[in-house]
Design a protein around this motif. Structure first.
Motif, mmCIF file in Angstrom:
data_model
loop_
_atom_site.group_PDB
_atom_site.id
_atom_site.type_symbol
_atom_site.label_atom_id
_atom_site.label_comp_id
_atom_site.label_asym_id
_atom_site.label_seq_id
_atom_site.Cartn_x
_atom_site.Cartn_y
_atom_site.Cartn_z
ATOM 1 N N PRO A 72 0.732 -1.216 0.053
ATOM 2 C CA PRO A 72 -0.070 0.066 -0.132
ATOM 3 C C PRO A 72 0.851 1.432 -0.105
ATOM 4 C CG PRO A 72 0.222 -0.839 2.367
ATOM 5 C CD PRO A 72 1.044 -1.949 1.494
ATOM 6 N N GLY A 73 2.065 1.115 0.275
ATOM 7 C CA GLY A 73 2.805 2.233 0.237
ATOM 8 C C GLY A 73 2.796 3.282 -1.141
ATOM 9 N N PRO A 74 2.698 2.810 -2.235
ATOM 10 C CA PRO A 74 2.744 3.936 -3.429
ATOM 11 C C PRO A 74 1.411 4.676 -3.530
ATOM 12 C CG PRO A 74 3.681 1.993 -4.255
ATOM 13 C CD PRO A 74 3.192 1.468 -2.586
ATOM 14 N N ILE A 75 0.118 3.928 -3.098
ATOM 15 C CA ILE A 75 -1.256 4.700 -3.104
ATOM 16 C C ILE A 75 -1.400 5.595 -1.934
ATOM 17 C CG2 ILE A 75 -2.510 2.734 -2.068
ATOM 18 C CD1 ILE A 75 -4.848 3.596 -3.756
ATOM 19 N N ASN A 76 -0.726 5.097 -0.520
ATOM 20 C CA ASN A 76 -1.084 5.990 0.509
ATOM 21 C C ASN A 76 -0.216 7.095 0.420
ATOM 22 O OD1 ASN A 76 -2.513 4.348 1.554
ATOM 23 N ND2 ASN A 76 -0.812 3.127 2.825
ATOM 24 N N ASN A 77 1.190 7.015 -0.298
ATOM 25 C CA ASN A 77 2.007 8.380 -0.446
ATOM 26 C C ASN A 77 1.310 9.152 -1.510
ATOM 27 O OD1 ASN A 77 3.898 7.305 1.440
ATOM 28 N ND2 ASN A 77 5.329 6.319 -0.177
ATOM 29 N N PHE A 78 0.970 8.475 -2.536
ATOM 30 C CA PHE A 78 0.357 9.313 -3.541
ATOM 31 C C PHE A 78 -1.035 10.220 -3.004
ATOM 32 C CE2 PHE A 78 -2.514 10.363 -6.997
ATOM 33 C CZ PHE A 78 -1.688 10.941 -8.015
ATOM 34 N N ILE A 79 -1.710 9.576 -2.047
ATOM 35 C CA ILE A 79 -2.811 10.363 -1.551
ATOM 36 C C ILE A 79 -2.475 11.366 -0.504
ATOM 37 C CG2 ILE A 79 -5.145 10.216 -0.269
ATOM 38 C CD1 ILE A 79 -5.501 7.499 -1.826
ATOM 39 N N GLN A 80 -1.310 11.044 0.198
ATOM 40 C CA GLN A 80 -1.225 11.852 1.295
ATOM 41 C C GLN A 80 -0.087 12.862 0.641
ATOM 42 O OE1 GLN A 80 0.603 8.690 3.697
ATOM 43 N NE2 GLN A 80 -1.299 8.474 4.978
ATOM 44 N N ASN A 81 0.142 12.938 -0.538
ATOM 45 C CA ASN A 81 0.756 14.102 -1.083
ATOM 46 C C ASN A 81 -0.172 14.835 -1.888
ATOM 47 O OD1 ASN A 81 3.638 14.191 -0.138
ATOM 48 N ND2 ASN A 81 3.787 12.133 -1.382
ATOM 49 N N LEU A 82 -1.333 14.638 -1.745
ATOM 50 C CA LEU A 82 -2.613 15.731 -2.224
ATOM 51 C C LEU A 82 -2.676 16.892 -1.099
ATOM 52 C CD1 LEU A 82 -5.016 12.961 -3.848
ATOM 53 C CD2 LEU A 82 -3.234 14.413 -4.966
ATOM 54 N N THR A 83 -3.612 17.660 -1.328
ATOM 55 C CA THR A 83 -4.024 18.880 -0.659
ATOM 56 C C THR A 83 -4.574 18.382 0.560
ATOM 57 O OG1 THR A 83 -3.895 20.204 -2.434
ATOM 58 C CG2 THR A 83 -4.813 20.900 -0.443
ATOM 59 N N PRO A 84 -4.048 18.667 1.851
ATOM 60 C CA PRO A 84 -4.588 18.240 3.018
ATOM 61 C C PRO A 84 -5.929 19.002 3.200
ATOM 62 C CG PRO A 84 -2.340 18.754 3.558
ATOM 63 C CD PRO A 84 -2.631 19.096 2.168
ATOM 64 N N ALA A 85 -7.061 18.383 3.681
ATOM 65 C CA ALA A 85 -8.166 19.082 3.645
ATOM 66 C C ALA A 85 -8.944 18.932 5.066
ATOM 67 C CB ALA A 85 -9.340 18.504 2.660
ATOM 68 N N GLY A 86 -8.156 18.834 6.083
ATOM 69 C CA GLY A 86 -8.737 18.911 7.549
ATOM 70 C C GLY A 86 -8.911 17.323 7.895
ATOM 71 N N THR A 87 -10.064 17.375 8.675
ATOM 72 C CA THR A 87 -10.672 16.086 9.339
ATOM 73 C C THR A 87 -11.935 15.996 9.411
ATOM 74 O OG1 THR A 87 -8.363 16.186 10.934
ATOM 75 C CG2 THR A 87 -10.228 14.618 11.532
ATOM 76 N N ARG A 88 -12.590 14.836 8.936
ATOM 77 C CA ARG A 88 -13.992 14.713 8.851
ATOM 78 C C ARG A 88 -14.449 14.456 10.453
ATOM 79 N NH1 ARG A 88 -15.597 9.889 5.208
ATOM 80 N NH2 ARG A 88 -15.035 8.702 7.057
ATOM 81 N N SER A 89 -15.853 14.477 10.775
ATOM 82 C CA SER A 89 -16.333 14.457 12.000
ATOM 83 C C SER A 89 -16.101 13.123 12.686
ATOM 84 C CB SER A 89 -18.078 14.813 11.922
ATOM 85 O OG SER A 89 -18.478 13.664 11.074
ATOM 86 N N ASP A 90 -15.667 11.951 12.132
ATOM 87 C CA ASP A 90 -15.518 10.970 12.581
ATOM 88 C C ASP A 90 -13.982 10.623 13.025
ATOM 89 O OD1 ASP A 90 -14.305 10.503 10.082
ATOM 90 O OD2 ASP A 90 -15.885 8.653 9.576
ATOM 91 N N ALA A 149 -11.407 11.012 10.419
ATOM 92 C CA ALA A 149 -10.816 10.625 9.245
ATOM 93 C C ALA A 149 -10.024 11.691 8.737
ATOM 94 C CB ALA A 149 -11.609 10.214 8.188
ATOM 95 N N ALA A 150 -8.747 11.396 8.446
ATOM 96 C CA ALA A 150 -7.942 12.590 7.738
ATOM 97 C C ALA A 150 -8.416 12.841 6.368
ATOM 98 C CB ALA A 150 -6.380 12.031 7.793
ATOM 99 N N LEU A 151 -8.580 13.926 5.935
ATOM 100 C CA LEU A 151 -8.988 14.276 4.438
ATOM 101 C C LEU A 151 -7.981 15.068 3.589
ATOM 102 C CD1 LEU A 151 -12.579 15.928 5.511
ATOM 103 C CD2 LEU A 151 -12.085 13.379 4.765
ATOM 104 N N TYR A 152 -8.092 14.491 2.080
ATOM 105 C CA TYR A 152 -7.077 15.121 1.330
ATOM 106 C C TYR A 152 -8.307 15.113 -0.164
ATOM 107 C CZ TYR A 152 -3.389 13.210 4.290
ATOM 108 O OH TYR A 152 -2.725 12.842 5.438
ATOM 109 N N LYS A 153 -7.847 16.540 -0.775
ATOM 110 C CA LYS A 153 -8.296 16.729 -2.150
ATOM 111 C C LYS A 153 -7.425 16.605 -3.030
ATOM 112 C CE LYS A 153 -12.302 19.529 -0.908
ATOM 113 N NZ LYS A 153 -12.873 20.783 -0.911
ATOM 114 N N ASP A 154 -7.804 16.313 -4.243
ATOM 115 C CA ASP A 154 -6.994 16.478 -5.473
ATOM 116 C C ASP A 154 -7.440 17.503 -6.183
ATOM 117 O OD1 ASP A 154 -9.092 15.991 -7.123
ATOM 118 O OD2 ASP A 154 -9.109 13.774 -7.381
ATOM 119 N N ALA A 155 -6.397 17.696 -7.426
ATOM 120 C CA ALA A 155 -6.568 18.922 -8.113
ATOM 121 C C ALA A 155 -7.830 19.460 -8.711
ATOM 122 C CB ALA A 155 -5.594 19.109 -9.209
#
Length: 159
Positions: free
Chosen positions: A108-126, A128-134
């Motif tokens: 899972p390293g490549p997919i996790n690294n790719f998503i975690q290098n997108l734009t951080p978008a805060g934390t959901r109410s539960d 969950a760390a949020l990321y947004k793509d372009a």
């Protein structure tokens, strides 16, 4: 502008010109087999999961994601199972879950690294760390998977 993909556009991955367009409920893949055939190589569906009724725009954007990530992608849930309801949900075909943990030799390293290098978008109410793509699609880290809302069609990486 509203955006509904035809099958040929779904396989190309974008709405053209690299611009972002909002996906609206439209053409769906009626069967799991149709959806799986439209997936790019490098994307697999976990046994028991289903994509029957998924939006064609969701598959197009998932293919775009895989192309830009260059990583193996495992869909652990699509339109199957019990998920929260809503306009943007698994049931309406706009969300998929992507594996984020090591199972059966999957790295899972490549997919996790790719998503975690997108734009951080805060934390959901539960929590969950949020990321947004372009394009504005949202990726939420839920335990052993990424809960992804594909409501936009366009580039993934910030250029």
């Amino acid at each position: 502008s509203a955006y509904n993909l035809s099958t040929s556009a779904a396989q190309s991955g974008t709405g053209g010109g690299g611009e972002t367009q909002t996906a609206t409920p439209g053409a769906v893949y009626e069967t799991n087999e149709q959806a799986v055939q439209a997936l790019a190589s490098g994307i697999t569906l976990k046994e028991g999961a289903s994509l029957a009724g998924v939006q064609q725009t969701t598959i197009a954007q998932l293919n775009q994601f895989q192309s830009e990530c260059g990583c193996n992608v495992v869909i652990t849930a699509g339109t199957d199972g019990s998920h929260s309801a809503g306009d943007v949900s698994h049931g309406t075909g706009f969300k998929v879950d992507l594996r984020s943990n090591a199972v059966g030799g999957y790295d899972p390293g490549p997919i996790n690294n790719f998503i975690q290098n997108l734009t951080p978008a805060g934390t959901r109410s539960d929590g969950a760390a949020l990321y947004k793509d372009a394009s504005g699609n949202v990726y939420a880290k839920e335990g052993d998977h990424w809960d992804v809302s594909f409501t936009k069609v366009g580039p993934v990486k910030v250029r």
